[in-house]
Design an enzyme around this catalytic site. Structure first.
Site, short mmCIF file in Angstrom:
data_model
loop_
_atom_site.label_atom_id
_atom_site.label_comp_id
_atom_site.label_asym_id
_atom_site.label_seq_id
_atom_site.Cartn_x
_atom_site.Cartn_y
_atom_site.Cartn_z
N ARG A 99 15.63 -8.12 15.36
CA ARG A 99 15.64 -8.35 17.48
C ARG A 99 17.10 -8.05 17.99
O ARG A 99 18.11 -7.28 16.95
CB ARG A 99 16.34 -9.76 17.59
CG ARG A 99 16.37 -10.03 18.82
CD ARG A 99 16.41 -11.69 19.01
NE ARG A 99 17.16 -12.59 17.75
CZ ARG A 99 17.19 -13.44 18.00
NH1 ARG A 99 17.03 -14.26 18.50
NH2 ARG A 99 17.92 -14.63 16.52
N ARG B 166 19.26 -30.52 18.78
CA ARG B 166 18.63 -29.96 17.50
C ARG B 166 18.79 -31.16 16.62
O ARG B 166 18.49 -30.56 14.88
CB ARG B 166 19.86 -28.83 17.34
CG ARG B 166 18.36 -26.86 16.92
CD ARG B 166 20.18 -25.89 16.57
NE ARG B 166 19.95 -25.42 17.51
CZ ARG B 166 19.30 -24.10 17.40
NH1 ARG B 166 19.72 -23.10 16.21
NH2 ARG B 166 20.00 -23.43 18.76
N ARG C 234 22.38 -6.36 18.51
CA ARG C 234 22.57 -6.83 17.46
C ARG C 234 23.10 -7.97 16.72
O ARG C 234 23.68 -7.94 16.82
CB ARG C 234 21.79 -5.89 16.22
CG ARG C 234 20.32 -4.97 16.33
CD ARG C 234 19.94 -4.15 15.66
NE ARG C 234 19.13 -3.44 16.23
CZ ARG C 234 17.64 -3.11 15.74
NH1 ARG C 234 17.69 -4.73 15.65
NH2 ARG C 234 17.32 -2.30 16.48
N ARG D 4 19.70 -20.42 8.28
CA ARG D 4 19.41 -21.54 9.40
C ARG D 4 17.63 -22.15 9.34
O ARG D 4 17.57 -22.94 10.47
CB ARG D 4 19.11 -20.77 10.43
CG ARG D 4 20.60 -19.92 10.99
CD ARG D 4 20.22 -18.58 11.40
NE ARG D 4 19.35 -18.16 13.10
CZ ARG D 4 19.81 -17.16 13.68
NH1 ARG D 4 19.63 -15.71 12.74
NH2 ARG D 4 18.69 -16.53 14.66
N LYS E 111 11.75 -18.82 21.36
CA LYS E 111 12.31 -20.12 22.42
C LYS E 111 13.36 -19.43 23.72
O LYS E 111 12.86 -18.92 24.36
CB LYS E 111 13.62 -21.14 21.64
CG LYS E 111 13.05 -21.39 20.21
CD LYS E 111 13.97 -23.04 19.93
CE LYS E 111 15.46 -22.30 19.70
NZ LYS E 111 14.78 -21.22 18.15
P1 AP5 Z 1 13.69 -15.02 20.37
O1 AP5 Z 1 12.85 -15.35 21.52
O2 AP5 Z 1 14.87 -14.57 20.36
O3 AP5 Z 1 13.59 -16.28 19.43
P2 AP5 Z 1 14.91 -17.98 19.65
O4 AP5 Z 1 14.00 -19.21 19.22
O5 AP5 Z 1 15.23 -17.85 20.66
O6 AP5 Z 1 15.02 -17.28 18.00
P3 AP5 Z 1 17.36 -17.96 17.71
O7 AP5 Z 1 17.00 -16.44 16.75
O8 AP5 Z 1 17.53 -17.64 19.56
O9 AP5 Z 1 17.24 -19.09 17.03
P4 AP5 Z 1 18.40 -19.74 16.85
O10 AP5 Z 1 17.74 -21.37 17.09
O11 AP5 Z 1 18.38 -19.83 14.91
O12 AP5 Z 1 19.76 -19.39 17.65
P5 AP5 Z 1 20.63 -19.86 18.82
O13 AP5 Z 1 21.24 -18.68 18.99
O14 AP5 Z 1 19.94 -21.55 19.63
O15 AP5 Z 1 12.80 -14.05 19.83
C1 AP5 Z 1 13.12 -13.40 18.48
C2 AP5 Z 1 12.32 -12.30 17.89
O16 AP5 Z 1 10.65 -12.32 18.08
C3 AP5 Z 1 12.91 -11.30 19.00
O17 AP5 Z 1 12.72 -10.40 18.58
C4 AP5 Z 1 11.40 -11.33 19.62
O18 AP5 Z 1 11.41 -10.30 20.21
C5 AP5 Z 1 9.88 -11.58 18.95
N1 AP5 Z 1 9.43 -12.43 19.72
C6 AP5 Z 1 9.36 -13.63 20.41
N2 AP5 Z 1 7.86 -13.95 20.53
C7 AP5 Z 1 7.31 -13.09 19.95
C8 AP5 Z 1 5.85 -13.64 19.42
N3 AP5 Z 1 4.73 -14.27 20.45
N4 AP5 Z 1 5.45 -12.69 18.79
C9 AP5 Z 1 5.64 -11.63 18.27
N5 AP5 Z 1 7.08 -11.51 18.69
C10 AP5 Z 1 7.95 -12.64 19.53
O19 AP5 Z 1 21.17 -20.32 17.70
C11 AP5 Z 1 22.34 -19.75 17.05
C12 AP5 Z 1 23.74 -20.18 16.00
O20 AP5 Z 1 23.93 -21.61 16.94
C13 AP5 Z 1 22.09 -22.21 15.50
O21 AP5 Z 1 22.34 -20.98 14.00
C14 AP5 Z 1 23.55 -22.53 15.23
O22 AP5 Z 1 24.72 -22.13 14.24
C15 AP5 Z 1 24.27 -22.20 16.81
N6 AP5 Z 1 23.77 -23.85 17.37
C16 AP5 Z 1 22.68 -23.49 18.96
N7 AP5 Z 1 22.33 -24.87 19.53
C17 AP5 Z 1 22.79 -25.65 18.19
C18 AP5 Z 1 22.54 -26.98 18.30
N8 AP5 Z 1 22.10 -27.42 19.55
N9 AP5 Z 1 23.96 -27.90 17.67
C19 AP5 Z 1 24.28 -27.50 16.87
N10 AP5 Z 1 24.25 -26.02 16.61
C20 AP5 Z 1 23.96 -24.44 17.65
MG MG Z 2 17.56 -17.60 21.33
#
Ligand code: AP5
Ligand code: MG
Length: 205
Positions: free
Chosen positions: A118, A84, A151, A163, A9
């Site tokens: 990552r 979400r 990280r 998650r 994402k």
């Molecule tokens: P990356 O692009 O970083 O993936 P991402 O989908 O953004 O993953 P996140 O871990 O950020 O998602 P998340 O939903 O767990 O965390 P968030 O910060 O939103 O890519 C991941 C890795 O893969 C990278 O190393 C990249 O280089 C690699 N990659 C990407 N594309 C690739 C491809 N095509 N092929 C190979 N490699 C690839 O949320 C964190 C926490 O915040 C949640 O757990 C929750 O507690 C809270 N939170 C956030 N939003 C909400 C909400 N709306 N409601 C409630 N709680 C929330």
């Molecule tokens: Mg993200």
């Protein structure tokens, strides 16, 4: 844009922002900034984030309402990881018009490798991966040249399973919710990063 942890994402939202100028609004990034700043929201959110659980809907909805008041949001934004839950989607529908919903699909078995490799540039937040997307010059950000990287605390094998569980239970029902409104685009996220970006751009046309 929604999808499991590590679906890409953030990677895709940054690219779409660079191409279209539409700002990326990542609730995860906003929450991490609140935690780092030690705000009341950050203190409340940290325990949920560390456990890999979703932060309560009211906290998230307040964050989004504030964010959408900022000037750069006036011509539209790309939400990354929001909504979400169905209550978040319902609240969003009261605040603004949602024109497209992108669901990025990636099988569970490749998520752990993505998350555990990552790292992110401390200067400009560009996202990298030890194996799948290393920097072009070792130890130097391709985008801004910074040599400092982070990280995330929640990027470990235990938290990622929670998650994923939260994703399947609370977030994946959004697919049928938005499909019934005729605005869902499902995209295979287990492919080259460029191919996924071009599919998202086509979906947004
Ligand atoms: P990356 O692009 O970083 O993936 P991402 O989908 O953004 O993953 P996140 O871990 O950020 O998602 P998340 O939903 O767990 O965390 P968030 O910060 O939103 O890519 C991941 C890795 O893969 C990278 O190393 C990249 O280089 C690699 N990659 C990407 N594309 C690739 C491809 N095509 N092929 C190979 N490699 C690839 O949320 C964190 C926490 O915040 C949640 O757990 C929750 O507690 C809270 N939170 C956030 N939003 C909400 C909400 N709306 N409601 C409630 N709680 C929330
Ligand atoms: Mg993200």
């Amino acid at each position: 844009m929604f999808g499991p942890p590590g679906a890409g994402k953030g990677t895709q939202a940054q690219r779409i922002m660079d191409i279209t100028g539409m700002p990326q609004v990542s609730t995860g990034d906003m929450l991490r900034a609140s935690v780092a700043a030690g705000t009341e929201t950050g203190i409340k959110a940290k325990q949920f984030m560390d456990a890999g659980k979703l932060v309560p809907d009211d906290v998230i909805i307040d964050l989004i309402k504030d964010r959408l008041l900022q000037a750069d949001a006036s011509n539209g934004v790309m939400f990354d990881g929001f909504p979400r839950t169905i209550p978040q989607a319902e609240a969003l529908s009261q605040i603004c018009k949602v024109s497209h919903v992108i669901a990025i699909e990636v099988p569970d078995d490749i998520i752990v490798d993505r998350i555990c490799g990552r790292f992110t540039c401390s200067g400009c937040s560009s996202v990298y991966h030890d194996s799948f997307k290393p920097t072009m010059v070792s130890g130097e950000c391709d985008n801004c040249g910074s040599t400092n990287f982070n990280r995330r605390d929640d990027d470990n094998q235990t938290t990622v399973l929670s998650r994923l569980n939260a994703y399947h239970k609370q977030t994946s029902p959004l697919a049928s919710w938005y499909e019934s409104k005729g605005i869902l685009h499902t995209i295979d996220g287990d492919r080259a990063i460029d191919l996924i970006t071009s599919d998202i751009l086509s979906a947004l046309e």
